[in-house]
Design a protein around this motif. Structure first.
Motif, short mmCIF file in Angstrom:
data_model
loop_
_atom_site.label_atom_id
_atom_site.label_comp_id
_atom_site.label_asym_id
_atom_site.label_seq_id
_atom_site.Cartn_x
_atom_site.Cartn_y
_atom_site.Cartn_z
N SER A 98 -43.42 73.59 -7.05
CA SER A 98 -42.28 74.42 -7.41
C SER A 98 -42.22 74.59 -8.93
O SER A 98 -42.59 73.67 -9.67
CB SER A 98 -40.98 73.78 -6.92
N LEU A 128 -43.22 79.53 -5.42
CA LEU A 128 -42.06 79.29 -4.58
C LEU A 128 -42.54 78.98 -3.17
O LEU A 128 -43.66 79.32 -2.77
CB LEU A 128 -41.15 80.52 -4.57
N THR A 129 -41.68 78.36 -2.38
CA THR A 129 -42.05 77.96 -1.02
C THR A 129 -42.56 79.14 -0.20
O THR A 129 -43.56 79.03 0.51
CB THR A 129 -40.85 77.30 -0.31
N GLY A 146 -42.58 71.20 -2.68
CA GLY A 146 -41.62 72.28 -2.63
C GLY A 146 -40.49 71.99 -1.66
O GLY A 146 -40.37 70.88 -1.15
N SER A 147 -39.69 72.99 -1.42
CA SER A 147 -38.51 72.85 -0.55
C SER A 147 -38.90 73.01 0.90
O SER A 147 -39.60 73.96 1.27
CB SER A 147 -37.45 73.88 -0.92
N LEU A 270 -36.49 68.63 -2.23
CA LEU A 270 -37.89 68.72 -2.66
C LEU A 270 -38.72 67.73 -1.85
O LEU A 270 -38.36 66.55 -1.75
CB LEU A 270 -37.99 68.39 -4.15
#
Length: 317
Positions: A98, A128-129, A146-147, A270
Motif C-alpha cells: 500500500s 492499491l488493493t 494491503g487492505s 492492513l
C-alpha cells in the motif's frame, strides 16, 4: 499445453512483443513464434492479436494467460524452494505494498531482507488493493501488504492481520471549507480520491453513502497515486480522502490538513495477503519477518515522528 509454450505466452505478455520476449527468454524470435503458433493450433483458438505496434490478447488469450502465469510462477517457486534445500539462496520475490507503507516501513524492511537474502531479486509494486489483487490472483506477485476488504473471498485468499488505521478527509491549509464540520457541507466541492472500478462501491459506501451523503459524479475525480491526489488537493483546491499516517509520514504534505468532521469512517485493516493454499516459501517468509521486525522496532522508538505515527496505528501482533 507444454511448459515452453506457456513461458513464451507469459514473456510476450510481460514485454509486449515477440522480439522482446525472445530477449527475455534467451530464445530466438522464431522459437518463440513457433511455440505460440503451436499453442494456438493445439487449442484451436486464436490467442494473440498481432500488429505492427506489438502483440495483444484475445479473450481466449487472456484466459490462458491467467493460467499460464500461475503455472510458470509455481514452477519458479518450486525451483527456488529446491534451491534452498541445496543451500542456494537465490530467486525472485514479487510483492505489492500500500502507498503509505513505502515511507513508513519499506526501506528498513528491504535493508533487513537484503542483508539476509542478498541473492534474491526483489520486484516491488506500489499499488492499491484493487490494482494489486488481480496480480496476486494471476501469480504476478507472491504476496501483498494491503487492505483485506469484504469483496475478497476467504476461499481464494489467506490474510494475516498487521495493524489498523483510520482515513480522513483532507484539504489544503487555508481552504475555504477547511473549517466545515460535516460531509453534507462539502458536497459542492470538487473531490479527488484513489479508487479502482472494483473498489469504487466500498469507497463510496464508507466515505459518503453510509452517512446519507450523495455527491454528483462530476464532482468526484480519480487520481491513481497519492502524489497526484496531493498535488490536486494542494494546488487545485480539491478535497481528498487518505490514510491518516500519510499526513505524518510525508513532509511535503505539511500544507494539507485533516478536516474535523462529525462523521466517522470505518477502520482500515492492513494485512499480509497471499493466495489460499499457496505455500509461503523461505524468501516470502523472510520478507514478512523483516517487515514485522521493522514495525516492532519503530513502535518502540522514542522519536517524535514515530510516536506520532504509532498514535494513529493499532498493532494486531
Amino acid at each position: 499445453m507444454k511448459l515452453h509454450q506457456l513461458q513464451a505466452l507469459v514473456a510476450v505478455a510481460d514485454t509486449g512483443s515477440i522480439r522482446a520476449a525472445a530477449r527475455l527468454t534467451g530464445l530466438s524470435q522464431a522459437a518463440v513464434s513457433k511455440a505460440l503458433r503451436e499453442l494456438e493450433s493445439e487449442q484451436q483458438l486464436s490467442l494473440l492479436l498481432r500488429s505492427a505496434g506489438g502483440v495483444g490478447f484475445t479473450e481466449a488469450g487472456h484466459k490462458v494467460l491467467g493460467h499460464a502465469r500461475l503455472v510458470v510462477g509455481q514452477l519458479e517457486r518450486a525451483n527456488a524452494e529446491l534451491g534452498e534445500l541445496r543451500g542456494e539462496v537465490a530467486g525472485r520475490l514479487s510483492i505489492s505494498v500500500s502507498p503509505w507503507i513505502v515511507p513508513a516501513f519499506l526501506a528498513d524492511a528491504v535493508l533487513r531482507f537484503r542483508q539476509r537474502m542478498p541473492g534474491v531479486q526483489l520486484e516491488i509494486f506500489e499499488s492499491l488493493t484493487g490494482v494489486a489483487l488481480p496480480r496476486l490472483r494471476d501469480g504476478v506477485i507472491d504476496l501483498m501488504v494491503g487492505s483485506f476488504t469484504a469483496a475478497m473471498s476467504v476461499q481464494e485468499f489467506d490474510s494475516e492481520p498487521l495493524l489498523t488505521y483510520q482515513s480522513c478527509v483532507i484539504a489544503r491549509r487555508g481552504h475555504p471549507s477547511a473549517s466545515k464540520t460535516s460531509l453534507h457541507q462539502l458536497l459542492n466541492e470538487d473531490w479527488v480520491v484513489n479508487y479502482t472500478p472494483a473498489s469504487y462501491p466500498s469507497l463510496m459506501r464508507n466515505l459518503f453513502w453510509q452517512h446519507g451523503a450523495n455527491i454528483e459524479s462530476h464532482r468526484l475525480h480519480c487520481a491513481h497515486s497519492s502524489s497526484l491526489m496531493f498535488e490536486l488537493v494542494h494546488h487545485a483546491d480539491m478535497l481528498g480522502y487518505c490514510s491518516q499516517p500519510l499526513l505524518v509520514l510525508e513532509p511535503a504534505w505539511a500544507g494539507v490538513q485533516a478536516l474535523n468532521l462529525t462523521e466517522r469512517f470505518e477502520a482500515n485493516h492492513l494485512n499480509i495477503i497471499t493466495r489460499r493454499n499457496a505455500m509461503r516459501n523461505a524468501t516470502a517468509k523472510c520478507f514478512v519477518d523483516c517487515l514485522l521486525e521493522t514495525i516492532k522496532r519503530r513502535s518502540r522508538s522514542a522519536a517524535e515522528k514515530d510516536r506520532m505515527l504509532f498514535d494513529l496505528l493499532t498493532l494486531a501482533f
